[in-house]
Design a protein around this motif. Structure first.
Motif, PDB file in Angstrom:
ATOM      1  N   THR A  98      26.309  29.859   3.377  1.00 50.51           N
ATOM      2  CA  THR A  98      26.500  28.614   3.846  1.00 50.51           C
ATOM      3  C   THR A  98      27.955  27.556   3.479  1.00 50.51           C
ATOM      4  OG1 THR A  98      25.613  26.850   2.225  1.00 50.51           O
ATOM      5  CG2 THR A  98      24.055  28.568   4.452  1.00 50.51           C
ATOM      6  N   GLY A  99      28.730  28.101   2.752  1.00 50.50           N
ATOM      7  CA  GLY A  99      29.791  27.481   2.249  1.00 50.50           C
ATOM      8  C   GLY A  99      29.596  26.178   0.817  1.00 50.50           C
ATOM      9  N   VAL A 100      27.931  25.632   0.895  1.00 52.21           N
ATOM     10  CA  VAL A 100      28.175  24.970  -0.189  1.00 52.21           C
ATOM     11  C   VAL A 100      28.047  25.593  -1.616  1.00 52.21           C
ATOM     12  CG1 VAL A 100      26.587  22.854  -1.040  1.00 52.21           C
ATOM     13  CG2 VAL A 100      26.723  23.642   0.838  1.00 52.21           C
ATOM     14  N   VAL A 101      29.148  26.055  -2.139  1.00 58.05           N
ATOM     15  CA  VAL A 101      29.479  26.245  -3.324  1.00 58.05           C
ATOM     16  C   VAL A 101      28.806  25.420  -4.343  1.00 58.05           C
ATOM     17  CG1 VAL A 101      30.794  28.175  -2.512  1.00 58.05           C
ATOM     18  CG2 VAL A 101      31.570  25.891  -3.343  1.00 58.05           C
ATOM     19  N   ALA A 102      29.145  24.655  -4.861  1.00 54.25           N
ATOM     20  CA  ALA A 102      28.658  23.665  -5.102  1.00 54.25           C
ATOM     21  C   ALA A 102      27.149  23.648  -5.707  1.00 54.25           C
ATOM     22  CB  ALA A 102      28.684  22.449  -4.897  1.00 54.25           C
ATOM     23  N   GLY A 103      26.111  24.406  -5.032  1.00 57.14           N
ATOM     24  CA  GLY A 103      25.597  24.301  -5.245  1.00 57.14           C
ATOM     25  C   GLY A 103      25.037  26.083  -5.632  1.00 57.14           C
ATOM     26  N   CYS A 104      25.629  26.840  -5.740  1.00 57.71           N
ATOM     27  CA  CYS A 104      25.630  28.647  -5.894  1.00 57.71           C
ATOM     28  C   CYS A 104      24.410  28.206  -7.292  1.00 57.71           C
ATOM     29  CB  CYS A 104      27.373  28.761  -7.054  1.00 57.71           C
ATOM     30  SG  CYS A 104      26.556  30.527  -7.263  1.00 57.71           S
ATOM     31  N   GLU A 105      23.369  29.913  -6.814  1.00 60.10           N
ATOM     32  CA  GLU A 105      22.692  30.018  -7.280  1.00 60.10           C
ATOM     33  C   GLU A 105      22.722  31.058  -8.131  1.00 60.10           C
ATOM     34  OE1 GLU A 105      20.022  31.010  -4.308  1.00 60.10           O
ATOM     35  OE2 GLU A 105      21.061  28.722  -3.045  1.00 60.10           O
ATOM     36  N   THR A 106      24.069  31.287  -8.570  1.00 56.21           N
ATOM     37  CA  THR A 106      24.038  32.811  -9.646  1.00 56.21           C
ATOM     38  C   THR A 106      25.423  32.642  -9.877  1.00 56.21           C
ATOM     39  OG1 THR A 106      24.363  34.601  -8.083  1.00 56.21           O
ATOM     40  CG2 THR A 106      21.789  34.306  -8.392  1.00 56.21           C
ATOM     41  N   GLY A 107      25.570  33.072 -11.227  1.00 59.51           N
ATOM     42  CA  GLY A 107      26.870  33.531 -11.488  1.00 59.51           C
ATOM     43  C   GLY A 107      28.025  32.712 -12.229  1.00 59.51           C
ATOM     44  N   THR A 108      27.692  31.021 -11.645  1.00 60.69           N
ATOM     45  CA  THR A 108      28.547  30.069 -11.856  1.00 60.69           C
ATOM     46  C   THR A 108      28.791  28.973 -12.543  1.00 60.69           C
ATOM     47  OG1 THR A 108      29.887  31.134  -9.774  1.00 60.69           O
ATOM     48  CG2 THR A 108      30.630  28.829 -10.736  1.00 60.69           C
ATOM     49  N   THR A 109      29.341  28.900 -13.545  1.00 55.70           N
ATOM     50  CA  THR A 109      28.912  28.336 -14.204  1.00 55.70           C
ATOM     51  C   THR A 109      29.580  26.842 -14.279  1.00 55.70           C
ATOM     52  OG1 THR A 109      30.509  28.655 -16.078  1.00 55.70           O
ATOM     53  CG2 THR A 109      27.984  29.812 -16.118  1.00 55.70           C
ATOM     54  N   ALA A 110      29.842  26.144 -14.737  1.00 55.66           N
ATOM     55  CA  ALA A 110      30.690  24.805 -14.537  1.00 55.66           C
ATOM     56  C   ALA A 110      32.150  25.020 -14.801  1.00 55.66           C
ATOM     57  CB  ALA A 110      30.335  23.692 -16.388  1.00 55.66           C
ATOM     58  N   LEU A 111      32.419  26.067 -16.145  1.00 59.41           N
ATOM     59  CA  LEU A 111      33.858  26.408 -16.037  1.00 59.41           C
ATOM     60  C   LEU A 111      33.791  27.456 -15.767  1.00 59.41           C
ATOM     61  CD1 LEU A 111      33.996  26.088 -19.742  1.00 59.41           C
ATOM     62  CD2 LEU A 111      34.877  24.711 -18.018  1.00 59.41           C
ATOM     63  N   THR A 112      33.615  28.093 -14.326  1.00 60.51           N
ATOM     64  CA  THR A 112      33.941  28.913 -13.363  1.00 60.51           C
ATOM     65  C   THR A 112      33.729  28.598 -11.922  1.00 60.51           C
ATOM     66  OG1 THR A 112      31.898  30.120 -13.680  1.00 60.51           O
ATOM     67  CG2 THR A 112      34.051  31.198 -15.129  1.00 60.51           C
ATOM     68  N   ALA A 113      34.026  27.103 -11.655  1.00 62.93           N
ATOM     69  CA  ALA A 113      33.063  26.890 -10.595  1.00 62.93           C
ATOM     70  C   ALA A 113      34.286  25.874 -10.210  1.00 62.93           C
ATOM     71  CB  ALA A 113      32.371  25.657 -10.661  1.00 62.93           C
ATOM     72  N   CYS A 114      36.029  25.863 -10.759  1.00 63.15           N
ATOM     73  CA  CYS A 114      37.521  26.123 -10.062  1.00 63.15           C
ATOM     74  C   CYS A 114      37.599  25.978 -11.197  1.00 63.15           C
ATOM     75  CB  CYS A 114      36.813  24.115 -10.419  1.00 63.15           C
ATOM     76  SG  CYS A 114      38.490  23.487 -10.128  1.00 63.15           S
ATOM     77  N   TYR A 115      39.437  26.799 -10.311  1.00 66.20           N
ATOM     78  CA  TYR A 115      40.444  27.291 -11.243  1.00 66.20           C
ATOM     79  C   TYR A 115      40.825  26.605 -12.071  1.00 66.20           C
ATOM     80  CZ  TYR A 115      40.066  30.887  -7.243  1.00 66.20           C
ATOM     81  OH  TYR A 115      39.588  31.264  -6.547  1.00 66.20           O
ATOM     82  N   GLY A 116      41.836  26.988 -13.795  1.00 68.17           N
ATOM     83  CA  GLY A 116      42.130  25.976 -14.756  1.00 68.17           C
ATOM     84  C   GLY A 116      41.782  25.266 -14.905  1.00 68.17           C
ATOM     85  N   LEU A 117      40.630  25.535 -15.258  1.00 64.26           N
ATOM     86  CA  LEU A 117      39.803  24.219 -15.989  1.00 64.26           C
ATOM     87  C   LEU A 117      39.420  24.646 -17.751  1.00 64.26           C
ATOM     88  CD1 LEU A 117      36.667  23.187 -14.246  1.00 64.26           C
ATOM     89  CD2 LEU A 117      38.632  21.852 -13.975  1.00 64.26           C
TER      90      LEU A 117
END
Length: 350
Positions: A98-117
């Motif tokens: 639905t585009g709400v990637v900040a609420g990703c339920e699988t596979g995404t951590t704080a450091l992979t939710a955005c490039y370059g962190l």
């Protein structure tokens, strides 16, 4: 390839790094044609970043051309012009669908939710950028959207719109925007596009207030902005306040700037885990308080239409265009707020 690399506090360097490469079959490789420096990049530059890593590529705003796709990518082809949203999702769960990637339920951590962190997901201030789960983390760009506008849409404009939307800016509202950097300026545009009748803009820097005034806001030039806001609103405060800095003092100002039963939207990044929220004030004033991280993919369909129609003008916040090779100077300029800087766009080919 060439890239900007974080090597320590106040040390962003232009370096040779290994070429970015596609990973899984559902990833893509993008040749970056424009990339931006975001206010949150200054947390990293200042040594207060999101990880202890050193030597990683920074940046999370990019426009470019697809140069390679994995065999499982179905929505994009080589040669296609694309925008890379700052937010990253797994592309598989219901939230990402639905585009709400900040609420990703699988596979995404704080450091992979955005490039370059961190080194976990290299950034966009480089000649090439590897995009995981490309079908969900790339957006096709129409020819009507310029590179400057698209870079700003990749994070700043989407974040501003998200803050105004969650604060429920409505036709006829009066709005205070605290912090008039690129996100704050775009919050002014967003508020007017949503029907605000009046926007007050607060910032310490006169050149930022001048930019806000050019967008139709009323700049607050006062040592006591809270008192001045009250004076301009017959003692009541505004209907909405949007905070676009993330400092303790500016969040406090935003909560005090609104009227009784007013609405506050915080989109600045605050890293103070001990921030003292004034709960009694919020309760007595019946405040609505929203805060969060923007899912760029969710906001973009609306923003692309508004930009194409001329209702939003993201490119107006761009003040400087420099080569990626000038990245070290660009960071110094942006951090020092020199030369009337607002938004800096970098060209990896220069």
């Amino acid at each position: 390839m060439k890239a900007l690399v974080y090597e320590g506090p106040q040390a962003i360097r232009y370096r040779d790094v290994p070429d970015a490469m596609i990973g899984d079959d559902d990833s893509a490789l993008v040749r970056v044609t424009s990339t931006g420096i975001c206010g949150s990049d200054l947390h990293i530059y200042g040594g207060h970043g999101f990880s202890a890593d050193l030597g990683f590529c920074v940046g999370h705003e990019a426009v470019g051309e697809v140069v390679e796709v994995g065999r499982a990518v179905s929505r994009f082809v080589v040669g296609q012009r694309v925008l890379v949203p700052a937010s990253v999702g797994c592309g598989r769960c219901q939230s990402c669908a639905t585009g709400v990637v900040a609420g990703c339920e699988t596979g995404t951590t704080a450091l992979t939710a955005c490039y370059g962190l961190s080194s976990a997901l290299p950034g966009a201030q480089a000649e090439l950028l590897a995009v995981p789960r490309a079908d969900g983390n790339l957006v096709a760009l129409p020819d009507s959207i310029s590179d400057d506008a698209a870079v700003v849409l990749a994070d700043n404009a989407a974040t501003a719109w998200y803050g105004a939307r969650r604060a429920r800016v409505a036709p006829g509202d009066t709005v205070t925007v605290v912090g008039l950097g690129p996100v704050g300026l775009l919050a002014i545009q967003s508020a007017f596009a949503m029907g605000a009748s009046r926007v007050l803009g607060v910032d310490l820097l006169p050149e930022r207030r001048t930019r806000a005034a050019a967008m139709g806001a009323e700049p607050i030039d006062s040592d006591d902005p809270k008192a001045r806001i009250r004076e301009l609103t017959n003692g009541k405060g505004t209907d909405v306040a949007i905070e676009a800095v993330g400092a303790d003092a500016t969040i406090k100002l935003a909560t005090s700037a609104v009227r009784r039963a007013g609405r506050v939207g915080v989109i600045g990044v605050n890293q103070n885990t001990k921030y003292a929220f004034n709960m009694p004030l919020a309760q007595v004033k019946e405040l609505e308080f929203t805060i969060g991280l923007c899912s760029v993919q969710y906001e973009l369909p609306t923003l692309l239409r508004l930009t194409a129609a001329g209702r939003l003008r993201p490119e107006e916040v761009v003040s400087h265009r420099l080569g990626l090779s000038e990245g070290e100077r660009a960071y110094e300029m942006f951090a020092g707020r020199t030369d009337g800087v607002s938004k800096i766009v970098l060209d990896p080919a220069a």
